[in-house]
Every structure is written in C-alpha cells, then in structure tokens.
Design an enzyme around this catalytic site. Structure first.
Site, PDB file in Angstrom:
ATOM      1  CE1 TYR A 172       5.903   7.158  -4.155  1.00  0.00           C
ATOM      2  CE2 TYR A 172       6.528   9.463  -4.388  1.00  0.00           C
ATOM      3  CZ  TYR A 172       5.609   8.449  -4.551  1.00  0.00           C
ATOM      4  OH  TYR A 172       4.398   8.726  -5.125  1.00  0.00           O
TER       5      TYR A 172
HETATM    6  N1  LIG Z   1      -1.505  10.474  -3.137  1.00  0.00           N
HETATM    7  C1  LIG Z   1      -0.626  11.326  -3.614  1.00  0.00           C
HETATM    8  O1  LIG Z   1      -0.528  12.480  -3.157  1.00  0.00           O
HETATM    9  C2  LIG Z   1       0.269  10.918  -4.762  1.00  0.00           C
HETATM   10  C3  LIG Z   1       1.099  11.908  -5.323  1.00  0.00           C
HETATM   11  C4  LIG Z   1       1.924  11.558  -6.378  1.00  0.00           C
HETATM   12  C5  LIG Z   1       1.908  10.275  -6.875  1.00  0.00           C
HETATM   13  N2  LIG Z   1       1.110   9.329  -6.305  1.00  0.00           N
HETATM   14  C6  LIG Z   1       1.129   7.994  -6.907  1.00  0.00           C
HETATM   15  O2  LIG Z   1      -0.196   7.622  -7.233  1.00  0.00           O
HETATM   16  C7  LIG Z   1      -0.293   6.202  -7.299  1.00  0.00           C
HETATM   17  C8  LIG Z   1      -1.477   5.725  -6.489  1.00  0.00           C
HETATM   18  O3  LIG Z   1      -1.239   6.032  -5.134  1.00  0.00           O
HETATM   19  P1  LIG Z   1      -2.421   6.433  -4.132  1.00  0.00           P
HETATM   20  O4  LIG Z   1      -2.119   7.788  -3.651  1.00  0.00           O
HETATM   21  O5  LIG Z   1      -3.735   6.108  -4.736  1.00  0.00           O
HETATM   22  O6  LIG Z   1      -2.044   5.434  -2.928  1.00  0.00           O
HETATM   23  P2  LIG Z   1      -2.873   4.309  -2.162  1.00  0.00           P
HETATM   24  O7  LIG Z   1      -4.232   4.785  -1.823  1.00  0.00           O
HETATM   25  O8  LIG Z   1      -1.964   3.846  -1.089  1.00  0.00           O
HETATM   26  O9  LIG Z   1      -3.025   3.163  -3.259  1.00  0.00           O
HETATM   27  C9  LIG Z   1      -1.933   2.428  -3.704  1.00  0.00           C
HETATM   28  C10 LIG Z   1      -2.423   1.238  -4.490  1.00  0.00           C
HETATM   29  O10 LIG Z   1      -1.283   0.490  -4.941  1.00  0.00           O
HETATM   30  C11 LIG Z   1      -1.412  -0.852  -4.504  1.00  0.00           C
HETATM   31  N3  LIG Z   1      -0.107  -1.456  -4.218  1.00  0.00           N
HETATM   32  C12 LIG Z   1       0.808  -1.069  -3.297  1.00  0.00           C
HETATM   33  N4  LIG Z   1       1.826  -1.952  -3.268  1.00  0.00           N
HETATM   34  C13 LIG Z   1       1.532  -2.914  -4.181  1.00  0.00           C
HETATM   35  C14 LIG Z   1       2.175  -4.110  -4.606  1.00  0.00           C
HETATM   36  N5  LIG Z   1       3.332  -4.528  -4.061  1.00  0.00           N
HETATM   37  N6  LIG Z   1       1.582  -4.860  -5.553  1.00  0.00           N
HETATM   38  C15 LIG Z   1       0.409  -4.484  -6.101  1.00  0.00           C
HETATM   39  N7  LIG Z   1      -0.245  -3.376  -5.747  1.00  0.00           N
HETATM   40  C16 LIG Z   1       0.310  -2.598  -4.793  1.00  0.00           C
HETATM   41  C17 LIG Z   1      -2.256  -0.763  -3.253  1.00  0.00           C
HETATM   42  O11 LIG Z   1      -2.932  -1.978  -2.997  1.00  0.00           O
HETATM   43  P3  LIG Z   1      -2.379  -3.146  -2.014  1.00  0.00           P
HETATM   44  O12 LIG Z   1      -1.690  -2.467  -0.871  1.00  0.00           O
HETATM   45  O13 LIG Z   1      -3.621  -3.871  -1.664  1.00  0.00           O
HETATM   46  O14 LIG Z   1      -1.472  -3.970  -2.876  1.00  0.00           O
HETATM   47  C18 LIG Z   1      -3.265   0.302  -3.657  1.00  0.00           C
HETATM   48  O15 LIG Z   1      -4.313  -0.253  -4.391  1.00  0.00           O
HETATM   49  C19 LIG Z   1       1.067   5.683  -6.809  1.00  0.00           C
HETATM   50  O16 LIG Z   1       1.870   5.395  -7.931  1.00  0.00           O
HETATM   51  C20 LIG Z   1       1.640   6.860  -6.054  1.00  0.00           C
HETATM   52  O17 LIG Z   1       3.041   6.797  -5.998  1.00  0.00           O
HETATM   53  C21 LIG Z   1       0.291   9.628  -5.267  1.00  0.00           C
END
Ligand SMILES: NC(=O)c1ccc[n+]([C@@H]2O[C@H](COP(=O)([O-])OP(=O)(O)OC[C@H]3O[C@@H](n4cnc5c(N)ncnc54)[C@H](OP(=O)(O)O)[C@@H]3O)[C@@H](O)[C@H]2O)c1
Length: 267
Positions: A172
């Site tokens: 990741y």
């Molecule tokens: N939460 C944290 O602490 C954190 C920290 C650093 C960075 N991030 C980053 O922030 C971003 C958003 O993450 P989040 O925390 O909001 O996670 P989340 O709640 O799991 O949301 C992830 C989103 O991405 C979509 N997704 C996943 N796989 C996909 C695919 N193959 N095709 C299209 N859409 C896809 C999911 O929808 P579906 O599963 O329905 O496709 C969902 O809408 C990501 O880039 C993550 O790496 C998060």
C-alpha cells in the site's frame, strides 16, 4: 469542519462557493473521504459525478446531495478496469458538458503485515487499483479537461503511509509513494497548459478503511492518535476540505505538491 478548544470537530464550516460552476469527478465517492468530498464540493457549488463499485452507496450519497439542493450523479466504476475508468470520466462530460476538476481518491487497503506475507494476487490487486487506476484516471481526465474546460486541476489521494518505510502496509505504501511521483510528473508535464496536479496525504481518518485496519491489528487507531500532535483522528470532511482548496482557484499557484493533512503526525 471547525474544531473546539480540545481539537474536537464541532461543526461544518460554512460553504463559500469555492467550486462554483465547476464540473467535478470523484472516485471512491461511495463512502469515507470521497463521499465527504462529494458532499462538500456540491455545497461549494460544483456539479459532482461520484464513482466507485458499490452502486447502493453511490446512490445514497447522490440522493443526499440532491436533497440538499446540490447537483450530483453517479457512475459505477472499477479502478482496476481501464475501460470502466475511461467511461466514467467521459460520463462527466456527457452529463455536465465539461470537466474542470477531478479527485482521484478511490483506493484499496492491504492485509497488514510484513511484505513477504502478502500474496501475489493481493500485490497485483493493490497495484492495479491504487497505482494503475489513478494513472488511467488522470490520462482520461487530462483529455477531458483539454477537450472542454481547457484548464483545470486534479488532486490524487496519497497517504502519510507513503512518506517513510511502512512495515505494516508495505505494498500500500509503495503504491502511494508511486502516486506522489506520478502527481509530480503530471504537474510538470501539464503545468504549461494550466492544469494543476497535486496530492493530499491524509493521516489517520475515521473511515471504513481505517476501522478495517484497526480490526485486523487492534489498537492501531489508539497508537496513531498517540503519535499525532492534534491528539485525534480526522473526520473525513477535514481531509475533503484540503482537496477542495487544492481544486479551487484559490490555490492557483500550487502544483506538484504532496500536502500532508495529518494533524501534525509527520511534522
Ligand atoms: N482512512 C485513512 O486513515 C486514510 C489515510 C491515508 C490515506 N487514505 C486514502 O484515502 C482514500 C479514501 O479512503 P477512505 O479512508 O475513505 O476508505 P473507504 O471508506 O474504504 O473508501 C474507499 C473508496 O474507494 C472505493 N474503491 C475501492 N476499491 C475500488 C475500485 N477497485 N474501484 C473503484 N473504487 C474503489 C470504495 O468503493 P467500492 O468498494 O464500492 O468500490 C470507496 O468508495 C484512499 O485513497 C485511501 O488510501 C485513507
């Protein structure tokens, strides 16, 4: 999101038309940071197109935005499927006649643990969604911006997990480090055309992805908060606010940057 004296989020900041009249494409918009961004961008005056795989989630957020008076639609899209990524970006142009800004935010996590424990299939999946996906999306977005709005802005979601060695989430972290590099390359390549490209690197953010990590490695959120000067995790809206600013004309001289939005964790 405003915060109280103890750094606790207390209310949503008033919208100020930051993205008025812009057509915006957002991936990972069914939940978490992407859903918060869709709601925020719409409040700030953008017409938004939400993309992800889970239609029920996309539909729910879209309906919520419409009920609040915003303009929103959704498209089902798998970032691991090049044709569906291109079709999703093109849908924004079909719906709104243009593309001004894009938030490439969708990504997948990985099972936490040392890199030799990850299966090849998981490695390929994380790379396809987190690295090839944003590359495909940016290419389609650049073409759509060129063909319509002419100038625009793109924000990619990286992670503070990209900035240093990442023993818990090594693959990741590697894909997110690569996203930083693609962001910088795109900024240099497309800057002369007036297309800005930046990334945000969120810290600990209260979404399903984080809770899943915490379930697999109990105590993770607590440990991360203990290392965070602001002493808490972010509400997804606080991350979306940074993306909104970077996509707005208010950041007109900012390109090629990876902006930490991490409560000071990596200061
Ligand atoms: N939460 C944290 O602490 C954190 C920290 C650093 C960075 N991030 C980053 O922030 C971003 C958003 O993450 P989040 O925390 O909001 O996670 P989340 O709640 O799991 O949301 C992830 C989103 O991405 C979509 N997704 C996943 N796989 C996909 C695919 N193959 N095709 C299209 N859409 C896809 C999911 O929808 P579906 O599963 O329905 O496709 C969902 O809408 C990501 O880039 C993550 O790496 C998060």
């Amino acid at each position: 999101m405003l915060v109280g004296m103890n750094n606790t989020p207390i209310t949503s900041a008033a919208a100020s038309g930051l993205l008025t009249d812009k057509a915006a494409f957002i991936t990972g918009a069914g939940r978490g940071i992407g859903a918060a961004a869709a709601r925020l961008f719409a409040r700030e005056g953008a017409r938004v197109l939400l993309a992800a795989r889970t239609e029920a989630q996309l539909m729910a957020v879209t309906e919520e935005i419409r009920a609040a008076g915003g303009t929103a639609d959704y498209v089902v899209c798998d970032l691991a499927d090049p044709a569906s990524v291109r079709a999703a970006v093109n849908r924004a142009v079909e719906l709104y006649g243009r593309l001004d800004v894009a938030f490439n935010n969708g990504a997948t996590g990985q099972p936490p643990g040392p890199m030799d424990q990850l299966s090849e299939a998981d490695f390929d999946d994380v790379c396809a969604v987190n690295l090839k996906g944003p590359w495909l999306a940016m290419n389609a977005e650049i073409a759509a911006i060129r063909a319509t709005a002419k100038r625009g802005a793109i924000v990619n979601t990286s992670s503070v997990g990209s900035l240093t060695g990442n023993p818990q989430l090594p693959v990741y972290g590697a894909t997110k480090r690569a996203v930083n590099s693609l962001t910088e390359s795109a900024a240099v390549t497309y800057g002369p055309e007036g297309i800005r490209v930046n990334a945000i690197a969120p810290g600990t953010t209260l979404t399903e992805m984080l809770h899943e990590w915490d379930e697999r490695s109990p105590g993770t959120i607590e440990q991360l908060n203990a290392r965070t000067p602001l002493g808490r995790a972010a509400d997804p809206d606080e991350i979306a606010q940074a993306a909104a600013w970077l996509l707005s004309d208010r950041s007109s001289y900012v390109t090629g940057t990876v902006l930490r939005v991490d409560g000071g964790m990596y200061a």
